[in-house]
Design a protein around this motif. Sequence first.
Motif, PDB file in Angstrom:
ATOM      1  N   LEU A  42       0.763  -1.177   0.142  1.00  0.00           N
ATOM      2  CA  LEU A  42      -0.151  -0.039   0.143  1.00  0.00           C
ATOM      3  C   LEU A  42       0.792   1.314   0.035  1.00  0.00           C
ATOM      4  N   PRO A  43       0.530   2.253  -0.765  1.00  0.00           N
ATOM      5  CA  PRO A  43       1.238   3.506  -0.817  1.00  0.00           C
ATOM      6  C   PRO A  43       0.691   4.426   0.570  1.00  0.00           C
ATOM      7  N   LYS A  44       1.415   5.470   0.753  1.00  0.00           N
ATOM      8  CA  LYS A  44       1.349   6.218   1.973  1.00  0.00           C
ATOM      9  C   LYS A  44      -0.067   6.964   1.739  1.00  0.00           C
ATOM     10  N   ASP A  45      -0.537   7.325   2.931  1.00  0.00           N
ATOM     11  CA  ASP A  45      -1.985   7.849   3.163  1.00  0.00           C
ATOM     12  C   ASP A  45      -2.999   7.140   2.896  1.00  0.00           C
ATOM     13  N   THR A  46      -2.797   5.751   2.947  1.00  0.00           N
ATOM     14  CA  THR A  46      -4.012   4.854   2.592  1.00  0.00           C
ATOM     15  C   THR A  46      -4.307   4.222   3.991  1.00  0.00           C
ATOM     16  N   ALA A  47      -5.802   4.259   4.327  1.00  0.00           N
ATOM     17  CA  ALA A  47      -6.395   3.779   5.419  1.00  0.00           C
ATOM     18  C   ALA A  47      -6.433   2.330   5.471  1.00  0.00           C
ATOM     19  N   LEU A  48      -6.355   1.862   6.569  1.00  0.00           N
ATOM     20  CA  LEU A  48      -6.391   0.325   6.642  1.00  0.00           C
ATOM     21  C   LEU A  48      -7.795   0.138   6.996  1.00  0.00           C
ATOM     22  N   GLY A  49      -8.251  -1.045   6.544  1.00  0.00           N
ATOM     23  CA  GLY A  49      -9.574  -1.256   6.920  1.00  0.00           C
ATOM     24  C   GLY A  49      -9.856  -1.926   8.287  1.00  0.00           C
ATOM     25  N   TYR A  50     -10.867  -1.475   9.014  1.00  0.00           N
ATOM     26  CA  TYR A  50     -10.955  -2.342  10.327  1.00  0.00           C
ATOM     27  C   TYR A  50     -12.241  -3.088  10.584  1.00  0.00           C
ATOM     28  N   ILE A  51     -12.322  -4.135  11.197  1.00  0.00           N
ATOM     29  CA  ILE A  51     -13.577  -4.982  11.484  1.00  0.00           C
ATOM     30  C   ILE A  51     -13.373  -5.002  12.918  1.00  0.00           C
ATOM     31  N   ASP A  52     -14.618  -4.408  13.510  1.00  0.00           N
ATOM     32  CA  ASP A  52     -14.821  -4.185  14.931  1.00  0.00           C
ATOM     33  C   ASP A  52     -15.735  -5.411  15.214  1.00  0.00           C
ATOM     34  N   PHE A  53     -15.424  -5.826  16.579  1.00  0.00           N
ATOM     35  CA  PHE A  53     -16.058  -6.990  17.325  1.00  0.00           C
ATOM     36  C   PHE A  53     -16.651  -6.518  18.596  1.00  0.00           C
ATOM     37  N   PRO A  54     -17.747  -7.199  18.828  1.00  0.00           N
ATOM     38  CA  PRO A  54     -18.463  -6.802  20.167  1.00  0.00           C
ATOM     39  C   PRO A  54     -17.927  -6.431  21.520  1.00  0.00           C
ATOM     40  N   ASP A  55     -16.613  -7.210  21.678  1.00  0.00           N
ATOM     41  CA  ASP A  55     -16.265  -7.110  22.804  1.00  0.00           C
ATOM     42  C   ASP A  55     -14.974  -5.734  22.807  1.00  0.00           C
ATOM     43  N   GLY A  56     -15.349  -5.150  21.953  1.00  0.00           N
ATOM     44  CA  GLY A  56     -14.065  -3.855  21.699  1.00  0.00           C
ATOM     45  C   GLY A  56     -12.945  -4.184  20.893  1.00  0.00           C
ATOM     46  N   THR A  57     -12.729  -5.496  20.562  1.00  0.00           N
ATOM     47  CA  THR A  57     -11.140  -5.822  20.088  1.00  0.00           C
ATOM     48  C   THR A  57     -11.649  -5.574  18.394  1.00  0.00           C
ATOM     49  N   TRP A  58     -10.648  -5.773  17.741  1.00  0.00           N
ATOM     50  CA  TRP A  58     -10.592  -5.444  16.308  1.00  0.00           C
ATOM     51  C   TRP A  58      -9.357  -6.114  15.687  1.00  0.00           C
ATOM     52  N   LYS A  59      -9.648  -6.527  14.170  1.00  0.00           N
ATOM     53  CA  LYS A  59      -8.591  -6.717  13.458  1.00  0.00           C
ATOM     54  C   LYS A  59      -8.638  -6.057  12.169  1.00  0.00           C
ATOM     55  N   THR A  60      -7.565  -5.904  11.129  1.00  0.00           N
ATOM     56  CA  THR A  60      -7.832  -5.390   9.863  1.00  0.00           C
ATOM     57  C   THR A  60      -8.137  -6.128   8.757  1.00  0.00           C
ATOM     58  N   ASN A  61      -8.690  -5.611   7.738  1.00  0.00           N
ATOM     59  CA  ASN A  61      -9.391  -6.600   6.705  1.00  0.00           C
ATOM     60  C   ASN A  61      -8.350  -7.311   5.743  1.00  0.00           C
ATOM     61  N   ILE A  62      -6.959  -7.303   6.109  1.00  0.00           N
ATOM     62  CA  ILE A  62      -6.004  -7.560   5.183  1.00  0.00           C
ATOM     63  C   ILE A  62      -6.249  -8.964   4.758  1.00  0.00           C
ATOM     64  N   TYR A  63      -6.846 -10.106   5.517  1.00  0.00           N
ATOM     65  CA  TYR A  63      -7.006 -11.417   5.385  1.00  0.00           C
ATOM     66  C   TYR A  63      -8.536 -11.508   4.908  1.00  0.00           C
ATOM     67  N   SER A  64      -9.172 -10.608   4.835  1.00  0.00           N
ATOM     68  CA  SER A  64     -10.712 -10.721   4.484  1.00  0.00           C
ATOM     69  C   SER A  64     -10.954 -10.494   2.986  1.00  0.00           C
ATOM     70  N   LEU A  65     -10.184 -10.028   2.298  1.00  0.00           N
ATOM     71  CA  LEU A  65     -10.415  -9.467   0.764  1.00  0.00           C
ATOM     72  C   LEU A  65      -9.151  -9.929  -0.069  1.00  0.00           C
ATOM     73  N   PRO A  66      -9.414 -10.093  -1.519  1.00  0.00           N
ATOM     74  CA  PRO A  66      -8.236 -10.192  -2.023  1.00  0.00           C
ATOM     75  C   PRO A  66      -7.085  -9.478  -2.014  1.00  0.00           C
ATOM     76  N   VAL A  67      -6.204  -9.897  -2.353  1.00  0.00           N
ATOM     77  CA  VAL A  67      -5.087  -8.697  -2.159  1.00  0.00           C
ATOM     78  C   VAL A  67      -4.991  -7.766  -3.110  1.00  0.00           C
ATOM     79  N   LYS A  68      -5.605  -7.924  -4.136  1.00  0.00           N
ATOM     80  CA  LYS A  68      -5.752  -6.678  -5.181  1.00  0.00           C
ATOM     81  C   LYS A  68      -7.004  -6.554  -5.631  1.00  0.00           C
ATOM     82  N   GLY A  69      -7.783  -5.404  -5.516  1.00  0.00           N
ATOM     83  CA  GLY A  69      -9.118  -5.406  -6.392  1.00  0.00           C
ATOM     84  C   GLY A  69      -8.870  -5.237  -7.589  1.00  0.00           C
ATOM     85  N   GLY A  70     -10.302  -5.332  -8.009  1.00  0.00           N
ATOM     86  CA  GLY A  70     -10.497  -5.552  -9.560  1.00  0.00           C
ATOM     87  C   GLY A  70     -11.614  -4.979 -10.225  1.00  0.00           C
TER      88      GLY A  70
END
Length: 343
Positions: free
Chosen positions: A203-231
């Motif tokens: 990813l280039p600079k100034d790119t937002a990471l995507g976040y998946i929030d859970f009910p208990d207040g924890t979170w993870k990024t979406n890097i393992y949730s989507l294809p590595v490159k969009g189309g």
Amino acid sequence: MENNILNRITAIQGQNNFSGSILVKKGNDVLTEISYDYANRSEQIENKTFTRYGIASGCKLFTSIAICQLVEAGKLSFETKLEDCLNVSFPNFDEDITVHHLLTHTSGIPDYFDEEVMGDFEELWVKTPMNLMRTLKDFLPLLQNQPMKLTVGEKFQYNNAGYILLGLIVEQVSQLQFADYVEKNIFEKASMDNSGYFEFDSLPKDTALGYIDFPDGTWKTNIYSLPVKGGSDGGAFVTVNDMTNLWDALINNQLLSEEYTNKLLTPYVRTNDNNGFYGYGVWIEKKSDEVLKYHIMGYDPGVNFHSAFYPKTSIKTVICSNKSEGAYDIMKEIEKEILNHSL
């Protein structure tokens, strides 16, 4: 109007903890421009107007513009059959599927993500690792040999696979990689200088990471949730300013002639919404015979996007979020103010 919009946004953001950037413009005048929360939570890097956000299916519009450009250039037609413009075998697909069917989600082909079978988008990547999904051809094994889902032209059924095929058509006809075609023929022409199809592991600079929030207040990024490159079905990154530039270029016929801009914006098929229609890559909402708005949207894990053009007032709205939810609520509040002043 400007203060009313900002007040509405502030109230909703306080309720849903919206994370992202919002831009509302009337012509060249900025009515509202504001950002919330973090592009990178770990490093506490704040979202800004120049932050690049994933927009998921919001970029189906780019694919449709690309197809319309190729049709306008005489290299294709909307009635060209799939089997005549793509050198890929689909043994179970109906031979009457056309480019128009693919553009309007009326082809009846199976989708690579079937919500009736899978409840979670991440289930796709159990057998097919997302880090291997870097080209449009990588999606073919997920759909190529599947049976038809519906009869061709039977009804509108939103379908990502159809837009994968449209992207492959763009590649075959133009002899360019899909992302290269879009960046040269759409992003450059529309002054979308900070947009692109970026890979999650580069990813280039100034790119937002995507976040998946859970009910208990924890979170993870979406890097393992989507294809590595969009189309061609989704996954480009844009800034809010670039997205308003796209609307300007489209509406002012800078990407297509007036004839083909009108073809793209024609309401061809009713959607599941009472007032909803679909053109080529764009949702259209009408009241009686008047178009209230042209709009695009995108939903992915860690991505939430809405953008619209309101022809009566020439107002453009862009709401980019790097969370899974929140943009819709913001969009509806802004829209109330816009429509109150235009009706």
